[in-house]
Enzyme design. Sequence first.
Site, PDB file in Angstrom:
ATOM      1  N   THR A  18       0.829  -1.216   0.000  1.00 18.37           N
ATOM      2  CA  THR A  18       0.000   0.000   0.000  1.00 18.37           C
ATOM      3  C   THR A  18       0.858   1.259   0.000  1.00 18.37           C
ATOM      4  O   THR A  18       0.380   2.327  -0.370  1.00 18.37           O
ATOM      5  CB  THR A  18      -0.916   0.045   1.241  1.00 18.37           C
ATOM      6  N   ASP A  19       2.132   1.145   0.418  1.00 18.23           N
ATOM      7  CA  ASP A  19       2.908   2.380   0.630  1.00 18.23           C
ATOM      8  C   ASP A  19       3.089   3.203  -0.644  1.00 18.23           C
ATOM      9  O   ASP A  19       2.847   4.410  -0.646  1.00 18.23           O
ATOM     10  CB  ASP A  19       4.247   2.134   1.366  1.00 18.23           C
ATOM     11  N   GLY A 103      17.049 -11.545   3.619  1.00 16.75           N
ATOM     12  CA  GLY A 103      16.216 -12.415   2.780  1.00 16.75           C
ATOM     13  C   GLY A 103      14.961 -12.905   3.472  1.00 16.75           C
ATOM     14  O   GLY A 103      14.348 -13.884   3.058  1.00 16.75           O
ATOM     15  N   GLY A 105      12.422 -10.572   4.447  1.00 15.85           N
ATOM     16  CA  GLY A 105      11.339  -9.605   4.304  1.00 15.85           C
ATOM     17  C   GLY A 105      11.227  -8.758   5.566  1.00 15.85           C
ATOM     18  O   GLY A 105      10.189  -8.155   5.836  1.00 15.85           O
ATOM     19  N   LEU A 106      12.305  -8.714   6.361  1.00 21.59           N
ATOM     20  CA  LEU A 106      12.287  -7.886   7.584  1.00 21.59           C
ATOM     21  C   LEU A 106      13.006  -6.566   7.351  1.00 21.59           C
ATOM     22  O   LEU A 106      13.273  -5.818   8.276  1.00 21.59           O
ATOM     23  CB  LEU A 106      12.961  -8.636   8.743  1.00 21.59           C
ATOM     24  N   SER A 107      13.335  -6.329   6.090  1.00 23.10           N
ATOM     25  CA  SER A 107      13.883  -5.046   5.688  1.00 23.10           C
ATOM     26  C   SER A 107      15.286  -4.741   6.220  1.00 23.10           C
ATOM     27  O   SER A 107      15.540  -3.692   6.809  1.00 23.10           O
ATOM     28  CB  SER A 107      12.909  -3.946   6.108  1.00 23.10           C
ATOM     29  N   SER A 108      16.192  -5.669   5.954  1.00 24.98           N
ATOM     30  CA  SER A 108      17.571  -5.429   6.373  1.00 24.98           C
ATOM     31  C   SER A 108      18.180  -4.282   5.567  1.00 24.98           C
ATOM     32  O   SER A 108      19.052  -3.569   6.067  1.00 24.98           O
ATOM     33  CB  SER A 108      18.402  -6.702   6.221  1.00 24.98           C
ATOM     34  N   SER A 109      17.723  -4.069   4.335  1.00 22.40           N
ATOM     35  CA  SER A 109      18.322  -2.984   3.544  1.00 22.40           C
ATOM     36  C   SER A 109      17.955  -1.624   4.139  1.00 22.40           C
ATOM     37  O   SER A 109      18.821  -0.752   4.277  1.00 22.40           O
ATOM     38  CB  SER A 109      17.930  -3.087   2.069  1.00 22.40           C
ATOM     39  N   ASP A 153       9.434   0.822   5.025  1.00 24.38           N
ATOM     40  CA  ASP A 153      10.596   0.238   5.698  1.00 24.38           C
ATOM     41  C   ASP A 153      11.415   1.280   6.465  1.00 24.38           C
ATOM     42  O   ASP A 153      11.653   1.129   7.660  1.00 24.38           O
ATOM     43  CB  ASP A 153      11.486  -0.514   4.698  1.00 24.38           C
TER      44      ASP A 153
HETATM   45  C1  GLA Z   1       8.870  -4.156   0.552  1.00 24.94           C
HETATM   46  C2  GLA Z   1       9.104  -2.692   0.219  1.00 24.94           C
HETATM   47  C3  GLA Z   1       8.118  -1.796   0.968  1.00 24.94           C
HETATM   48  C4  GLA Z   1       6.690  -2.269   0.766  1.00 24.94           C
HETATM   49  C5  GLA Z   1       6.585  -3.770   1.018  1.00 24.94           C
HETATM   50  C6  GLA Z   1       5.239  -4.341   0.683  1.00 24.94           C
HETATM   51  O1  GLA Z   1       9.183  -4.396   1.888  1.00 24.94           O
HETATM   52  O2  GLA Z   1      10.419  -2.338   0.536  1.00 24.94           O
HETATM   53  O3  GLA Z   1       8.275  -0.462   0.566  1.00 24.94           O
HETATM   54  O4  GLA Z   1       6.217  -1.917  -0.511  1.00 24.94           O
HETATM   55  O5  GLA Z   1       7.551  -4.497   0.266  1.00 24.94           O
HETATM   56  O6  GLA Z   1       4.267  -3.792   1.491  1.00 24.94           O
END
Ligand code: GLA
Length: 359
Positions: A18-19, A103, A105-109, A153
């Site tokens: 949604t972001d 890897g 999906g916890l947003s390490s980047s 993120d």
């Molecule tokens: C990744 C992206 C986020 C967001 C999600 C899905 O984590 O980095 O900006 O779009 O996918 O909600």
Amino acid sequence: MTFSSFAPGRVELLGNHTDYNEGVILSAAINLGITAVGNPRSDHRINLSSSGNPDATVVGDPAMFEPSHGWANYPLGVVKTLTLAGHSIRGFEAHFESNLPTGTGLSSSAALEVAAGSLLRKMFALDIEPMELARICRRAENDFVGVNCGLLDPASSVFGRRDHAIFLDCRTESLTLIPIPSGAALLLIHSGVKHELTGGEYNNRREACFAAAAQLGIPALRDTTSPAVEISNLPDEIKRRALHITGENERVFHAADFLRAGDLVSFGRLMTASHESSRVNFENSTPELDTLVKLAVATDGIYGARLTGGGFGGAIVALADPDLMDEASESIISRYHALTAHQGIAYRCTIGDGAILAA
Ligand code: GLA
């Protein structure tokens, strides 16, 4: 003088993709993340190191993404973006340590970018508001690294707060913190199949959402509702993509109310509905994530579960009763292994502070 920062990973509770559609999200920062320690230099040399990864050195302004710099492109992208925004950055040394799995999906980047941004903000006394720091990190990822992710993120990593969910409106860029009731814990289970955002699928979905908004004649999918999309004459695939986004926005608004009322059962149901929409409408799930969610929701002590983050691999997040969580986690992982031969990995993380609150 030595400076340090900490930036956590984040878990997306609801509000998938949604972001970048100017929608709403519920997320939380977790207690795992990246610590950066560094000091300024008197010249223009930048030396970056991280245990287990090759060092990187750049003299002067980092010009562009350099594949051989690997992980260091993320902090270098932040340096470049800060410089373009008019901030003056000299040379510095920085060392990064992470306890955040990649890897998943916890947003390490984003955690790496926010750790770098917070460190530089302190080191060079940069005058940057926290939301601007999140925007700079997003721009670094979009323009330097080349992944078109949204604000979720970096904003979660900057603003998270212990035991609170973050409600983020990506259109107004306003953010509210909602306390998580004490009877709730988060269980993350990695599917054993890596999540890769650079694979092109993420950008495909993004294009499909923009195409849907254009065909509906609206600025963004935030500006419509599921019933309106249902009766539109969008072609089937684009309609399903749009329905995922409108459904997620609607679920986030309801879920925020349920959270405030302490209604974990209803919140959990919305998480499971979100996963079903990922599976059917957005097609960003995988058979492994589907199996994990199916097993999780059939387990005692789990209120609901869904994939978290971009999708196409990675982890699920389940809302769990803390007293039953360990047993639930073991049972899900052993049944998952029996069905798929994959080894799921459970992370019992707590909801922690974001970069602006962490030391
Ligand atoms: C990744 C992206 C986020 C967001 C999600 C899905 O984590 O980095 O900006 O779009 O996918 O909600």
